[in-house]
Design a protein around this motif. Structure first.
Motif, PDB file in Angstrom:
ATOM      1  N   CYS A  41     -34.252 -61.844  15.350  1.00  0.00           N
ATOM      2  CA  CYS A  41     -33.094 -62.671  14.984  1.00  0.00           C
ATOM      3  C   CYS A  41     -33.022 -63.019  13.501  1.00  0.00           C
ATOM      4  N   ARG A  42     -34.132 -63.433  12.920  1.00  0.00           N
ATOM      5  CA  ARG A  42     -34.089 -63.821  11.506  1.00  0.00           C
ATOM      6  C   ARG A  42     -33.763 -62.619  10.617  1.00  0.00           C
ATOM      7  N   SER A  43     -34.380 -61.474  10.872  1.00  0.00           N
ATOM      8  CA  SER A  43     -34.118 -60.272  10.070  1.00  0.00           C
ATOM      9  C   SER A  43     -32.661 -59.844  10.182  1.00  0.00           C
ATOM     10  N   LEU A  44     -32.128 -59.882  11.394  1.00  0.00           N
ATOM     11  CA  LEU A  44     -30.726 -59.500  11.577  1.00  0.00           C
ATOM     12  C   LEU A  44     -29.780 -60.528  10.955  1.00  0.00           C
ATOM     13  N   ALA A  45     -30.148 -61.796  10.987  1.00  0.00           N
ATOM     14  CA  ALA A  45     -29.335 -62.832  10.345  1.00  0.00           C
ATOM     15  C   ALA A  45     -29.285 -62.609   8.836  1.00  0.00           C
ATOM     16  N   GLU A  46     -30.417 -62.247   8.255  1.00  0.00           N
ATOM     17  CA  GLU A  46     -30.439 -61.951   6.820  1.00  0.00           C
ATOM     18  C   GLU A  46     -29.553 -60.747   6.514  1.00  0.00           C
ATOM     19  N   LYS A  47     -29.580 -59.758   7.397  1.00  0.00           N
ATOM     20  CA  LYS A  47     -28.713 -58.582   7.231  1.00  0.00           C
ATOM     21  C   LYS A  47     -27.239 -58.977   7.316  1.00  0.00           C
ATOM     22  N   ALA A  48     -26.940 -59.986   8.127  1.00  0.00           N
ATOM     23  CA  ALA A  48     -25.562 -60.477   8.258  1.00  0.00           C
ATOM     24  C   ALA A  48     -25.133 -61.310   7.051  1.00  0.00           C
ATOM     25  N   GLY A  49     -26.093 -61.664   6.204  1.00  0.00           N
ATOM     26  CA  GLY A  49     -25.772 -62.420   5.002  1.00  0.00           C
ATOM     27  C   GLY A  49     -26.036 -63.904   5.099  1.00  0.00           C
TER      28      GLY A  49
ATOM     29  N   SER B 255     -27.796 -67.833  10.529  1.00  0.00           N
ATOM     30  CA  SER B 255     -27.055 -67.293  11.675  1.00  0.00           C
ATOM     31  C   SER B 255     -27.967 -66.621  12.699  1.00  0.00           C
ATOM     32  N   ALA B 256     -29.269 -66.850  12.610  1.00  0.00           N
ATOM     33  CA  ALA B 256     -30.195 -66.275  13.592  1.00  0.00           C
ATOM     34  C   ALA B 256     -29.859 -66.747  15.004  1.00  0.00           C
ATOM     35  N   ASN B 257     -29.347 -67.970  15.116  1.00  0.00           N
ATOM     36  CA  ASN B 257     -28.964 -68.471  16.440  1.00  0.00           C
ATOM     37  C   ASN B 257     -27.822 -67.652  17.040  1.00  0.00           C
ATOM     38  N   THR B 258     -26.860 -67.235  16.232  1.00  0.00           N
ATOM     39  CA  THR B 258     -25.762 -66.443  16.778  1.00  0.00           C
ATOM     40  C   THR B 258     -26.187 -64.999  17.014  1.00  0.00           C
ATOM     41  N   VAL B 259     -27.204 -64.519  16.296  1.00  0.00           N
ATOM     42  CA  VAL B 259     -27.782 -63.209  16.621  1.00  0.00           C
ATOM     43  C   VAL B 259     -28.285 -63.252  18.065  1.00  0.00           C
ATOM     44  N   LEU B 260     -29.014 -64.311  18.395  1.00  0.00           N
ATOM     45  CA  LEU B 260     -29.554 -64.448  19.748  1.00  0.00           C
ATOM     46  C   LEU B 260     -28.431 -64.535  20.781  1.00  0.00           C
ATOM     47  N   LEU B 261     -27.362 -65.263  20.467  1.00  0.00           N
ATOM     48  CA  LEU B 261     -26.238 -65.361  21.401  1.00  0.00           C
ATOM     49  C   LEU B 261     -25.554 -64.001  21.590  1.00  0.00           C
ATOM     50  N   GLY B 262     -25.447 -63.224  20.517  1.00  0.00           N
ATOM     51  CA  GLY B 262     -24.878 -61.875  20.644  1.00  0.00           C
ATOM     52  C   GLY B 262     -25.728 -61.002  21.553  1.00  0.00           C
TER      53      GLY B 262
ATOM     54  N   LYS C  86     -13.070 -70.400  16.022  1.00  0.00           N
ATOM     55  CA  LYS C  86     -12.385 -71.660  16.310  1.00  0.00           C
ATOM     56  C   LYS C  86     -13.218 -72.887  15.952  1.00  0.00           C
ATOM     57  N   TYR C  87     -14.539 -72.841  16.198  1.00  0.00           N
ATOM     58  CA  TYR C  87     -15.360 -74.043  16.094  1.00  0.00           C
ATOM     59  C   TYR C  87     -16.283 -74.106  14.880  1.00  0.00           C
ATOM     60  N   LEU C  88     -16.539 -72.980  14.237  1.00  0.00           N
ATOM     61  CA  LEU C  88     -17.379 -73.026  13.035  1.00  0.00           C
ATOM     62  C   LEU C  88     -16.496 -73.091  11.800  1.00  0.00           C
TER      63      LEU C  88
ATOM     64  N   ASN D 164     -16.058 -70.820   6.220  1.00  0.00           N
ATOM     65  CA  ASN D 164     -17.017 -70.171   5.323  1.00  0.00           C
ATOM     66  C   ASN D 164     -18.265 -69.685   6.070  1.00  0.00           C
ATOM     67  N   LEU D 165     -18.467 -70.132   7.309  1.00  0.00           N
ATOM     68  CA  LEU D 165     -19.608 -69.699   8.121  1.00  0.00           C
ATOM     69  C   LEU D 165     -19.228 -68.621   9.131  1.00  0.00           C
ATOM     70  N   ALA D 166     -17.963 -68.526   9.446  1.00  0.00           N
ATOM     71  CA  ALA D 166     -17.527 -67.656  10.535  1.00  0.00           C
ATOM     72  C   ALA D 166     -17.825 -66.181  10.288  1.00  0.00           C
ATOM     73  N   GLU D 167     -17.563 -65.675   9.088  1.00  0.00           N
ATOM     74  CA  GLU D 167     -17.723 -64.242   8.828  1.00  0.00           C
ATOM     75  C   GLU D 167     -19.155 -63.770   9.080  1.00  0.00           C
ATOM     76  N   ALA D 168     -20.133 -64.454   8.508  1.00  0.00           N
ATOM     77  CA  ALA D 168     -21.534 -64.062   8.703  1.00  0.00           C
ATOM     78  C   ALA D 168     -21.938 -64.209  10.163  1.00  0.00           C
ATOM     79  N   ASN D 169     -21.450 -65.242  10.836  1.00  0.00           N
ATOM     80  CA  ASN D 169     -21.797 -65.454  12.241  1.00  0.00           C
ATOM     81  C   ASN D 169     -21.164 -64.413  13.152  1.00  0.00           C
ATOM     82  N   LEU D 170     -19.981 -63.954  12.826  1.00  0.00           N
ATOM     83  CA  LEU D 170     -19.357 -62.878  13.607  1.00  0.00           C
ATOM     84  C   LEU D 170     -20.157 -61.587  13.457  1.00  0.00           C
TER      85      LEU D 170
END
Length: 195
Positions: free
Chosen positions: A132-140, A144-151, A172-174, A177-183
Motif C-alpha cells: 500500500c505505501r509503495s503504491l500510494a507513493e506511485k500515486a503521488g 493515500s495508502a488507505n485508498t490503495v487498500l480500499l481499491g 464527493k467526500y474528499l 486537491n486530494l481526490a486525484e491521487a486517491n482515485l
C-alpha cells in the motif's frame, strides 16, 4: 442485499478512520443499511485504531469470529485482529511494515510478512496483500495508502459495492486537491489485488 461485517485495523496516522468513513458513506449512497463504530485511544501517537462497518446489522460491534472481512492497514495489527475473522472470511491487508508504537518502544516483536501470511492462512484462503505505501507513493501521495487498500478490497470482492461507487465517494467526500491521487491509488490497489 448481502449482510457483511467489516473490521478495520491499523495505527494512528494511516487513514484507517478516513477509509472507514469512505466505506460507510459509499454504502449509504448505495442505499445499504449500515451501522459503524470506532475505537481509537492513542491513535494520534501511532496507537491502535479499530473500526467497523456493518451492512444489514443493527449493532456496530464485531466480536471474535464474526467479521466477514478484515481490512488490515498495518501488518502487526492485521495479525492481532485475526481473531475477529470468521472462518473462511476475507483478508485484505497492507504487506508493508509500519511498526506501531509498541514495537518502537520494544514492547512487542514485529512479524514478517510470511509469519502473518501463515497465521492468516489458518483462518482463510481468501487473502490479498498489497504494498500500500509503495503504491500510494506511485500515486503521488503517501497518505493515500488507505485508498490503495480500499481499491484492493473492491477488486477482491470484499466490499458490498464496486470500485466505481467508491470512486464516486472519493470525488464527493474528499477535498478536490486530494481526490486525484486517491482515485489513482484506488486503481493501483485494484490492479495489485488481481496479481
Amino acid at each position: 442485499m448481502q449482510r457483511s461485517r467489516i473490521f478495520f485495523t491499523g495505527v494512528g496516522g494511516q487513514g484507517t478512520l478516513t477509509a472507514t468513513k469512505l466505506v460507510a458513506l459509499t454504502a449509504l449512497d448505495e442505499g445499504l443499511p449500515l451501522t459503524s463504530g470506532e475505537i481509537h485511544g492513542m491513535a494520534q501517537r501511532g496507537g491502535v485504531v479499530e473500526s467497523t462497518v456493518l451492512v444489514g446489522y443493527a449493532s456496530p460491534k464485531i466480536t471474535y469470529g464474526e467479521a466477514d472481512v478484515l481490512l488490515g492497514f498495518e501488518l502487526l495489527e492485521t495479525l492481532r485482529a485475526l481473531c475477529y475473522l470468521k472462518p473462511g472470511g476475507r483478508i485484505v491487508a497492507n504487506s508493508e511494515a509500519l511498526p506501531p508504537l509498541s514495537v518502537a518502544m520494544g514492547q512487542a516483536p514485529y512479524p514478517t510478512l510470511d509469519e502473518v501470511r501463515d497465521a492468516a492462512s489458518k483462518y482463510t484462503s481468501n487473502i490479498v496483500f498489497a504494498p500500500c505505501r509503495s503504491l500510494a507513493e506511485k500515486a503521488g501521495s503517501p497518505q493515500s495508502a488507505n485508498t490503495v487498500l480500499l481499491g484492493a478490497a473492491c477488486a477482491a470482492g470484499a466490499l458490498p459495492f464496486g470500485i466505481e461507487a467508491l470512486k464516486r465517494s472519493v470525488g464527493k467526500y474528499l477535498k478536490k486537491n486530494l481526490a486525484e491521487a486517491n482515485l489513482l491509488a484506488l486503481d493501483l490497489g485494484a490492479k495489485a489485488a488481481l496479481i
